[in-house]
Design a protein around this motif. Sequence first.
Motif, PDB file in Angstrom:
ATOM      1  N   LYS A 189      -5.245   9.635 -45.547  1.00 47.33           N
ATOM      2  CA  LYS A 189      -5.365  10.862 -45.276  1.00 47.33           C
ATOM      3  C   LYS A 189      -6.739  10.250 -44.463  1.00 47.33           C
ATOM      4  CE  LYS A 189      -6.714  11.780 -49.959  1.00 47.33           C
ATOM      5  NZ  LYS A 189      -6.375  12.685 -50.621  1.00 47.33           N
ATOM      6  N   PHE A 190      -7.185  11.868 -43.805  1.00 48.37           N
ATOM      7  CA  PHE A 190      -8.328  11.842 -42.994  1.00 48.37           C
ATOM      8  C   PHE A 190     -10.073  12.094 -44.139  1.00 48.37           C
ATOM      9  CE2 PHE A 190      -5.832  14.542 -40.449  1.00 48.37           C
ATOM     10  CZ  PHE A 190      -5.739  13.589 -39.182  1.00 48.37           C
ATOM     11  N   ASP A 191      -9.738  12.163 -45.151  1.00 52.42           N
ATOM     12  CA  ASP A 191     -10.472  11.849 -46.160  1.00 52.42           C
ATOM     13  C   ASP A 191     -11.005  10.661 -45.881  1.00 52.42           C
ATOM     14  OD1 ASP A 191     -10.916  14.523 -46.355  1.00 52.42           O
ATOM     15  OD2 ASP A 191     -10.007  14.762 -48.955  1.00 52.42           O
ATOM     16  N   HIS A 192      -9.958   9.370 -46.354  1.00 54.43           N
ATOM     17  CA  HIS A 192     -10.425   8.369 -46.229  1.00 54.43           C
ATOM     18  C   HIS A 192     -10.924   7.871 -45.101  1.00 54.43           C
ATOM     19  CE1 HIS A 192      -6.507   8.040 -48.948  1.00 54.43           C
ATOM     20  NE2 HIS A 192      -7.702   7.467 -49.595  1.00 54.43           N
ATOM     21  N   SER A 193     -11.443   7.780 -43.990  1.00 55.58           N
ATOM     22  CA  SER A 193     -11.240   7.931 -42.846  1.00 55.58           C
ATOM     23  C   SER A 193     -12.872   7.829 -42.878  1.00 55.58           C
ATOM     24  CB  SER A 193     -11.344   8.520 -41.383  1.00 55.58           C
ATOM     25  OG  SER A 193     -11.694   8.333 -40.129  1.00 55.58           O
ATOM     26  N   ALA A 194     -12.826   9.665 -43.123  1.00 56.43           N
ATOM     27  CA  ALA A 194     -14.493  10.985 -43.076  1.00 56.43           C
ATOM     28  C   ALA A 194     -15.129   9.414 -44.346  1.00 56.43           C
ATOM     29  CB  ALA A 194     -14.420  11.595 -43.222  1.00 56.43           C
ATOM     30  N   ALA A 195     -14.522   9.084 -45.560  1.00 53.83           N
ATOM     31  CA  ALA A 195     -15.635   8.070 -46.056  1.00 53.83           C
ATOM     32  C   ALA A 195     -15.605   7.082 -45.532  1.00 53.83           C
ATOM     33  CB  ALA A 195     -14.664   7.720 -47.432  1.00 53.83           C
ATOM     34  N   VAL A 196     -15.043   6.209 -45.320  1.00 52.46           N
ATOM     35  CA  VAL A 196     -15.473   4.759 -44.601  1.00 52.46           C
ATOM     36  C   VAL A 196     -16.714   5.146 -42.897  1.00 52.46           C
ATOM     37  CG1 VAL A 196     -15.263   3.425 -42.760  1.00 52.46           C
ATOM     38  CG2 VAL A 196     -13.153   3.511 -43.972  1.00 52.46           C
ATOM     39  N   THR A 197     -16.562   6.571 -42.373  1.00 50.08           N
ATOM     40  CA  THR A 197     -17.579   6.798 -41.408  1.00 50.08           C
ATOM     41  C   THR A 197     -19.187   7.050 -42.662  1.00 50.08           C
ATOM     42  OG1 THR A 197     -16.142   8.097 -40.150  1.00 50.08           O
ATOM     43  CG2 THR A 197     -18.442   8.533 -39.761  1.00 50.08           C
ATOM     44  N   ASN A 198     -18.768   7.636 -43.529  1.00 50.04           N
ATOM     45  CA  ASN A 198     -19.896   8.640 -44.071  1.00 50.04           C
ATOM     46  C   ASN A 198     -20.968   7.296 -45.110  1.00 50.04           C
ATOM     47  OD1 ASN A 198     -19.611  11.056 -43.144  1.00 50.04           O
ATOM     48  ND2 ASN A 198     -18.197  11.732 -44.438  1.00 50.04           N
ATOM     49  N   PHE A 199     -19.555   6.074 -45.242  1.00 49.90           N
ATOM     50  CA  PHE A 199     -20.594   5.607 -46.795  1.00 49.90           C
ATOM     51  C   PHE A 199     -20.635   3.874 -46.016  1.00 49.90           C
ATOM     52  CE2 PHE A 199     -17.727   8.833 -49.401  1.00 49.90           C
ATOM     53  CZ  PHE A 199     -19.523   9.016 -49.390  1.00 49.90           C
ATOM     54  N   VAL A 200     -20.143   3.842 -44.865  1.00 48.73           N
ATOM     55  CA  VAL A 200     -19.964   2.319 -43.999  1.00 48.73           C
ATOM     56  C   VAL A 200     -20.706   2.591 -43.205  1.00 48.73           C
ATOM     57  CG1 VAL A 200     -18.476   0.379 -43.544  1.00 48.73           C
ATOM     58  CG2 VAL A 200     -18.655   2.347 -45.179  1.00 48.73           C
ATOM     59  N   VAL A 201     -20.048   3.440 -42.149  1.00 45.07           N
ATOM     60  CA  VAL A 201     -20.990   3.825 -40.408  1.00 45.07           C
ATOM     61  C   VAL A 201     -22.063   4.477 -40.620  1.00 45.07           C
ATOM     62  CG1 VAL A 201     -19.804   3.642 -38.334  1.00 45.07           C
ATOM     63  CG2 VAL A 201     -18.036   3.436 -39.078  1.00 45.07           C
ATOM     64  N   ALA A 202     -22.031   5.051 -40.833  1.00 43.63           N
ATOM     65  CA  ALA A 202     -23.341   5.836 -40.616  1.00 43.63           C
ATOM     66  C   ALA A 202     -24.765   5.211 -41.382  1.00 43.63           C
ATOM     67  CB  ALA A 202     -23.117   7.836 -40.877  1.00 43.63           C
ATOM     68  N   PRO A 203     -24.553   4.526 -42.711  1.00 48.45           N
ATOM     69  CA  PRO A 203     -25.597   4.230 -43.010  1.00 48.45           C
ATOM     70  C   PRO A 203     -25.546   2.948 -42.617  1.00 48.45           C
ATOM     71  CG  PRO A 203     -24.279   4.259 -44.879  1.00 48.45           C
ATOM     72  CD  PRO A 203     -23.599   4.647 -43.493  1.00 48.45           C
ATOM     73  N   LEU A 204     -24.931   2.029 -41.632  1.00 51.32           N
ATOM     74  CA  LEU A 204     -25.355   0.702 -41.356  1.00 51.32           C
ATOM     75  C   LEU A 204     -26.311   0.651 -39.859  1.00 51.32           C
ATOM     76  CD1 LEU A 204     -22.539  -1.106 -41.394  1.00 51.32           C
ATOM     77  CD2 LEU A 204     -24.184  -1.881 -42.717  1.00 51.32           C
ATOM     78  N   ALA A 205     -25.612   2.325 -39.522  1.00 49.96           N
ATOM     79  CA  ALA A 205     -26.453   3.064 -38.175  1.00 49.96           C
ATOM     80  C   ALA A 205     -27.504   2.738 -38.350  1.00 49.96           C
ATOM     81  CB  ALA A 205     -24.782   3.329 -37.409  1.00 49.96           C
ATOM     82  N   LEU A 206     -28.410   4.060 -39.398  1.00 49.98           N
ATOM     83  CA  LEU A 206     -29.126   4.345 -38.992  1.00 49.98           C
ATOM     84  C   LEU A 206     -30.035   3.498 -40.113  1.00 49.98           C
ATOM     85  CD1 LEU A 206     -28.424   7.835 -41.121  1.00 49.98           C
ATOM     86  CD2 LEU A 206     -29.055   7.625 -38.127  1.00 49.98           C
ATOM     87  N   LEU A 207     -30.148   2.273 -41.292  1.00 43.81           N
ATOM     88  CA  LEU A 207     -30.698   1.200 -40.672  1.00 43.81           C
ATOM     89  C   LEU A 207     -30.809   0.532 -40.247  1.00 43.81           C
ATOM     90  CD1 LEU A 207     -29.921   1.842 -44.883  1.00 43.81           C
ATOM     91  CD2 LEU A 207     -31.301   2.920 -43.240  1.00 43.81           C
ATOM     92  N   SER A 208     -30.100   0.301 -38.759  1.00 42.58           N
ATOM     93  CA  SER A 208     -30.238  -0.680 -38.132  1.00 42.58           C
ATOM     94  C   SER A 208     -31.418  -1.092 -37.080  1.00 42.58           C
ATOM     95  CB  SER A 208     -29.207  -0.573 -37.724  1.00 42.58           C
ATOM     96  OG  SER A 208     -28.903   0.419 -36.705  1.00 42.58           O
TER      97      SER A 208
END
Length: 279
Positions: A189-208
């Motif tokens: 479901k879309f919640d799973h995709s949003a979880a990856v975006t918010n808890f994996v992609v966004a932190p890695l991008a901001l802390l890079s």
Amino acid sequence: MSSQPEFGQQLPEPGVPVIRNVNWGGLRTLYIKEVRRFFKVQLQTIWAPAISQLLLMVVFTTALGSRGAVHLGGTEVPFAAFIAPGLVVMGMLNNAFANSSFSLLVGKIQGTIVDYLMPPLSTAELLAAMVGGAVTRAFMVGGTVWLAMLLYLGTAAVPVQPWAVLWFGLLGSVLLSFLGVLTSIWAEKFDHSAAVTNFVVAPLALLSGTFYSVERLAPAFQVVSHANPFFYIISGFRYGFLGVADSPILIGSLVILALDVVLGFLCYALLRKGWKIKN
């Protein structure tokens, strides 16, 4: 010429492939479908991300004024010129992931996944078309953001090593495209995709190192930053604009290229097996 078999010509057995080489027509068709899908809503998929990145630039440069400068590789770089490449490539990475993570997932949710599975496309062709569409969107967003930065900063936004901009932009976009495909395979479901975006992609991008140089961090946090693949993408991309970087360009290139290969093979294996897609 008629596609009907001639009299007495034997038809191929069921399950025997007729297209034995690359199905260029099918590959091109699926790629065009992926591009048209996001281009129909270009205000949301291209222009909105570009405006968001430009607003970040305006806010940060206005807050710091002319006093902001970053020490990078022994060179003092104006803060605006420092963060501009990071904002461009961050927009590319986020949109590459968003595009590829949507493709299969929406088909699974809406019950139209058969549109991807029924055409005479091999697993590699299916994967190449989806990744190609995501990379195209990433470069469209990146090009739009760069043009806006060029108008805002002038010559400070002109690359000094264009090959590095294209190379690391491509490596990073492919990496996030593969990650998006993995997410769309796994998610239900879309919640799973949003979880990856918010808890994996966004932190890695901001802390890079997008908004700061890792040279200013404590040694322990520098080690953590060097374990972040986004750091090498942004560092290499920034090198293309400034000619200096936080890390050796060759090492960063090899690290991201190796990750691309690993994730590519993983996506191929899962798609070929049909995990969470065909059952």
